[in-house]
Design a protein around this motif. Structure first.
Motif, PDB file in Angstrom:
ATOM      1  N   ASP A   1       0.807  -1.222   0.000  1.00  0.00           N
ATOM      2  CA  ASP A   1       0.000   0.000   0.000  1.00  0.00           C
ATOM      3  C   ASP A   1       0.838   1.270   0.000  1.00  0.00           C
ATOM      4  OD1 ASP A   1      -2.287  -1.537   0.071  1.00  0.00           O
ATOM      5  OD2 ASP A   1      -2.307  -1.615   2.269  1.00  0.00           O
ATOM      6  N   SER A   2       2.172   1.144   0.117  1.00  0.00           N
ATOM      7  CA  SER A   2       3.020   2.343   0.143  1.00  0.00           C
ATOM      8  C   SER A   2       3.140   2.995  -1.232  1.00  0.00           C
ATOM      9  CB  SER A   2       4.411   1.990   0.670  1.00  0.00           C
ATOM     10  OG  SER A   2       5.054   1.084  -0.202  1.00  0.00           O
ATOM     11  N   GLY A   3       3.035   2.201  -2.294  1.00  0.00           N
ATOM     12  CA  GLY A   3       3.140   2.745  -3.640  1.00  0.00           C
ATOM     13  C   GLY A   3       4.548   3.025  -4.102  1.00  0.00           C
ATOM     14  N   GLU A   4       5.568   2.507  -3.388  1.00  0.00           N
ATOM     15  CA  GLU A   4       6.965   2.770  -3.733  1.00  0.00           C
ATOM     16  C   GLU A   4       7.711   1.522  -4.162  1.00  0.00           C
ATOM     17  OE1 GLU A   4       8.269   5.725  -3.853  1.00  0.00           O
ATOM     18  OE2 GLU A   4       6.503   6.774  -3.083  1.00  0.00           O
ATOM     19  N   LYS A   5       7.031   0.413  -4.327  1.00  0.00           N
ATOM     20  CA  LYS A   5       7.723  -0.835  -4.644  1.00  0.00           C
ATOM     21  C   LYS A   5       8.312  -0.804  -6.057  1.00  0.00           C
ATOM     22  CE  LYS A   5       5.660  -4.671  -3.285  1.00  0.00           C
ATOM     23  NZ  LYS A   5       6.529  -5.190  -2.227  1.00  0.00           N
ATOM     24  N   VAL A   6       7.510  -0.411  -7.025  1.00  0.00           N
ATOM     25  CA  VAL A   6       7.986  -0.387  -8.410  1.00  0.00           C
ATOM     26  C   VAL A   6       8.990   0.744  -8.620  1.00  0.00           C
ATOM     27  CG1 VAL A   6       7.259  -0.198 -10.822  1.00  0.00           C
ATOM     28  CG2 VAL A   6       5.831  -1.426  -9.190  1.00  0.00           C
ATOM     29  N   SER A   7       8.755   1.885  -7.984  1.00  0.00           N
ATOM     30  CA  SER A   7       9.676   3.020  -8.151  1.00  0.00           C
ATOM     31  C   SER A   7      11.054   2.697  -7.591  1.00  0.00           C
ATOM     32  CB  SER A   7       9.102   4.262  -7.486  1.00  0.00           C
ATOM     33  OG  SER A   7       8.917   4.046  -6.102  1.00  0.00           O
ATOM     34  N   LEU A   8      11.143   1.923  -6.515  1.00  0.00           N
ATOM     35  CA  LEU A   8      12.446   1.535  -5.977  1.00  0.00           C
ATOM     36  C   LEU A   8      13.205   0.660  -6.964  1.00  0.00           C
ATOM     37  CD1 LEU A   8      14.485   1.391  -3.661  1.00  0.00           C
ATOM     38  CD2 LEU A   8      13.211  -0.564  -2.761  1.00  0.00           C
ATOM     39  N   GLY A   9      12.524  -0.314  -7.581  1.00  0.00           N
ATOM     40  CA  GLY A   9      13.187  -1.163  -8.565  1.00  0.00           C
ATOM     41  C   GLY A   9      13.666  -0.385  -9.778  1.00  0.00           C
ATOM     42  N   VAL A  10      12.850   0.549 -10.259  1.00  0.00           N
ATOM     43  CA  VAL A  10      13.251   1.359 -11.417  1.00  0.00           C
ATOM     44  C   VAL A  10      14.434   2.259 -11.063  1.00  0.00           C
ATOM     45  CG1 VAL A  10      12.477   3.119 -13.026  1.00  0.00           C
ATOM     46  CG2 VAL A  10      10.948   1.248 -12.422  1.00  0.00           C
ATOM     47  N   THR A  11      14.433   2.828  -9.844  1.00  0.00           N
ATOM     48  CA  THR A  11      15.550   3.679  -9.420  1.00  0.00           C
ATOM     49  C   THR A  11      16.849   2.899  -9.331  1.00  0.00           C
ATOM     50  OG1 THR A  11      13.979   5.030  -8.167  1.00  0.00           O
ATOM     51  CG2 THR A  11      16.314   5.283  -7.645  1.00  0.00           C
ATOM     52  N   VAL A  12      16.799   1.711  -8.772  1.00  0.00           N
ATOM     53  CA  VAL A  12      18.001   0.859  -8.693  1.00  0.00           C
ATOM     54  C   VAL A  12      18.481   0.485 -10.084  1.00  0.00           C
ATOM     55  CG1 VAL A  12      18.854  -1.369  -7.902  1.00  0.00           C
ATOM     56  CG2 VAL A  12      17.429   0.006  -6.404  1.00  0.00           C
ATOM     57  N   LEU A  13      17.553   0.206 -10.995  1.00  0.00           N
ATOM     58  CA  LEU A  13      17.938  -0.136 -12.360  1.00  0.00           C
ATOM     59  C   LEU A  13      18.624   1.033 -13.059  1.00  0.00           C
ATOM     60  CD1 LEU A  13      17.737  -2.451 -14.428  1.00  0.00           C
ATOM     61  CD2 LEU A  13      15.586  -1.478 -15.194  1.00  0.00           C
ATOM     62  N   LEU A  14      18.127   2.240 -12.858  1.00  0.00           N
ATOM     63  CA  LEU A  14      18.767   3.416 -13.453  1.00  0.00           C
ATOM     64  C   LEU A  14      20.144   3.670 -12.850  1.00  0.00           C
ATOM     65  CD1 LEU A  14      15.745   5.893 -13.684  1.00  0.00           C
ATOM     66  CD2 LEU A  14      16.802   4.604 -15.533  1.00  0.00           C
ATOM     67  N   ALA A  15      20.294   3.443 -11.550  1.00  0.00           N
ATOM     68  CA  ALA A  15      21.607   3.626 -10.922  1.00  0.00           C
ATOM     69  C   ALA A  15      22.630   2.644 -11.489  1.00  0.00           C
ATOM     70  CB  ALA A  15      21.480   3.457  -9.408  1.00  0.00           C
ATOM     71  N   LEU A  16      22.235   1.398 -11.675  1.00  0.00           N
ATOM     72  CA  LEU A  16      23.163   0.426 -12.260  1.00  0.00           C
ATOM     73  C   LEU A  16      23.494   0.763 -13.706  1.00  0.00           C
ATOM     74  CD1 LEU A  16      21.878  -2.962 -10.813  1.00  0.00           C
ATOM     75  CD2 LEU A  16      23.940  -1.708 -10.201  1.00  0.00           C
ATOM     76  N   THR A  17      22.561   1.334 -14.433  1.00  0.00           N
ATOM     77  CA  THR A  17      22.840   1.747 -15.811  1.00  0.00           C
ATOM     78  C   THR A  17      23.915   2.830 -15.842  1.00  0.00           C
ATOM     79  OG1 THR A  17      20.542   1.233 -16.397  1.00  0.00           O
ATOM     80  CG2 THR A  17      21.792   2.585 -17.931  1.00  0.00           C
ATOM     81  N   VAL A  18      23.841   3.781 -14.890  1.00  0.00           N
ATOM     82  CA  VAL A  18      24.864   4.833 -14.819  1.00  0.00           C
ATOM     83  C   VAL A  18      26.232   4.233 -14.506  1.00  0.00           C
ATOM     84  CG1 VAL A  18      25.587   6.882 -13.552  1.00  0.00           C
ATOM     85  CG2 VAL A  18      23.197   6.608 -14.209  1.00  0.00           C
ATOM     86  N   PHE A  19      26.287   3.290 -13.570  1.00  0.00           N
ATOM     87  CA  PHE A  19      27.562   2.659 -13.233  1.00  0.00           C
ATOM     88  C   PHE A  19      28.114   1.853 -14.410  1.00  0.00           C
ATOM     89  CE2 PHE A  19      26.247   3.262  -8.741  1.00  0.00           C
ATOM     90  CZ  PHE A  19      27.391   3.909  -8.312  1.00  0.00           C
ATOM     91  N   GLN A  20      27.239   1.209 -15.174  1.00  0.00           N
ATOM     92  CA  GLN A  20      27.708   0.457 -16.328  1.00  0.00           C
ATOM     93  C   GLN A  20      28.294   1.386 -17.391  1.00  0.00           C
ATOM     94  OE1 GLN A  20      24.717  -1.804 -18.382  1.00  0.00           O
ATOM     95  NE2 GLN A  20      26.182  -3.310 -19.131  1.00  0.00           N
TER      96      GLN A  20
END
Length: 340
Positions: free
Chosen positions: A143-162
């Motif tokens: 019910d927090s509404g942040e589950k998908v946004s956390l996964g997308v944020t982590v994915l974008l961070a790894l893209t920057v590191f790559q």
């Protein structure tokens, strides 16, 4: 030489000795090419060869020999990125198919090892810490509404590191070890985000959803819930039980008109009361009470069905959280083990 502006050696004097030895010290800066293998970047080591020989004179005219088995590294200047492990020298004699004369050469092999501390603290450790955030998305409440946004944020961070890894690495056909780790981590985070969307769909099943299948109730709500230690308030982690009096409360709340004590009393009095003065014989009142009781039973049934689907989603969240934690740990251990 691989140098485009190579203009020969410096004009220095030649020392002639009475015994026939000739010494010519000719300082020069020689540039060469080397095939770089980045399969284990940033824990890689390189072997670069420098071959010295004559193109025009054969071994009968000029005989090249090395005085020492290794190169002289007295004047070697330390590099911040590479560590010199050694410089062994070998003498080779090659006979080509066109000529019968031998052509000797002396080959120095540069043994280099990359200093990986910079890449470990700036690329590898942040990736490991960010990848451990991905399984925590399953621990967030739906019910927090942040589950998908956390996964997308982590994915974008790894893209920057790559992208940073791609910029600091020379182009090569082989995929480096850290690149494989980034690709595997990004694949895992993509899968976790997709599973999060599926679990949120299960969590938000409304009253119109079907009941939980018997196999799902037996597998998820009993075995997996006990394995992942998911229990409700008043239950135990080892032996989950329903709160006492739950069934009686449901039955008392949703029972028919004949289950209430007041109605039994009225029915008893109805045996001796006239037909016109007894309230229990009014069909309209009984139908209204039955309708209210039925609506209450349906409401409790829908609530129970929604609660079961929410518990299914919670158990799946906790199960996939431990699975992905284990996957991240195993991938990190495999990367460090291959690097060692």
């Amino acid at each position: 030489s691989a140098d485009e502006r190579f203009g020969g050696s410096m004009e220095t004097n030649v020392v002639l000795r009475s015994d026939g030895h000739i010494m010519w010290d000719s300082p020069a800066i020689t540039k060469s090419s080397c095939k770089v293998d980045v399969s284990y970047f940033p824990f890689d080591g390189q072997r670069c060869r420098l071959t010295f020989g004559s193109w025009t004179h054969n071994g009968n005219q000029i005989d090249l020999r090395n005085q020492l088995d290794t190169g002289d590294l007295t004047d070697f200047v330390e590099n911040v990125e590479w560590e010199m492990l050694g410089m062994p020298a070998t003498r080779n004699v090659i006979t080509y198919g066109c000529c019968s004369e031998p052509y000797p050469d002396v080959t120095y092999t540069l043994l280099l090892r990359r200093r990986a501390s910079f890449y470990v603290f700036n690329l590898l450790l942040p990736c490991i810490m960010v990848s451990f955030l991905a399984p925590l998305g399953f621990y967030l409440p739906a019910d927090s509404g942040e589950k998908v946004s956390l996964g997308v944020t982590v994915l974008l961070a790894l893209t920057v590191f790559q992208l940073l890894v791609a910029e600091s690495m020379p182009p090569s056909e082989s995929v480096p070890l850290i690149g494989k780790y980034y690709i595997a981590t990004m694949t895992m985070i993509t899968a976790s985000t997709a599973l999060t969307i599926f679990i949120m769909n299960v969590h938000h099943c409304g009253p119109g959803a079907r009941p939980v299948p018997p196999w799902a109730r037996r597998l998820i709500l009993h075995h997996m819930a006990r394995l992942c230690c998911v229990y409700e308030v008043g239950e135990s982690c080892k032996s989950p039980q329903r709160p006492p009096g739950g069934r009686a409360g449901v039955g008392g709340a949703g029972g028919g008109p004949g289950d209430s004590p007041g109605e039994g009393q009225v029915g008893t009095e109805a045996r001796g009361c006239p037909w016109d003065h007894c309230l229990c014989h009014h069909d309209a009142l009984l139908s209204n009470v039955g309708y209210i009781a039925g609506c209450f039973r349906r409401h409790r049934s829908n609530q129970r069905r929604t609660a079961e689907w929410k518990k299914v989603a919670k158990v799946m969240d906790r199960f996939f959280m431990w699975v992905f934690f284990l996957m991240v740990f195993l991938m990190s251990v495999l990367v460090l083990g291959n690097a060692a």
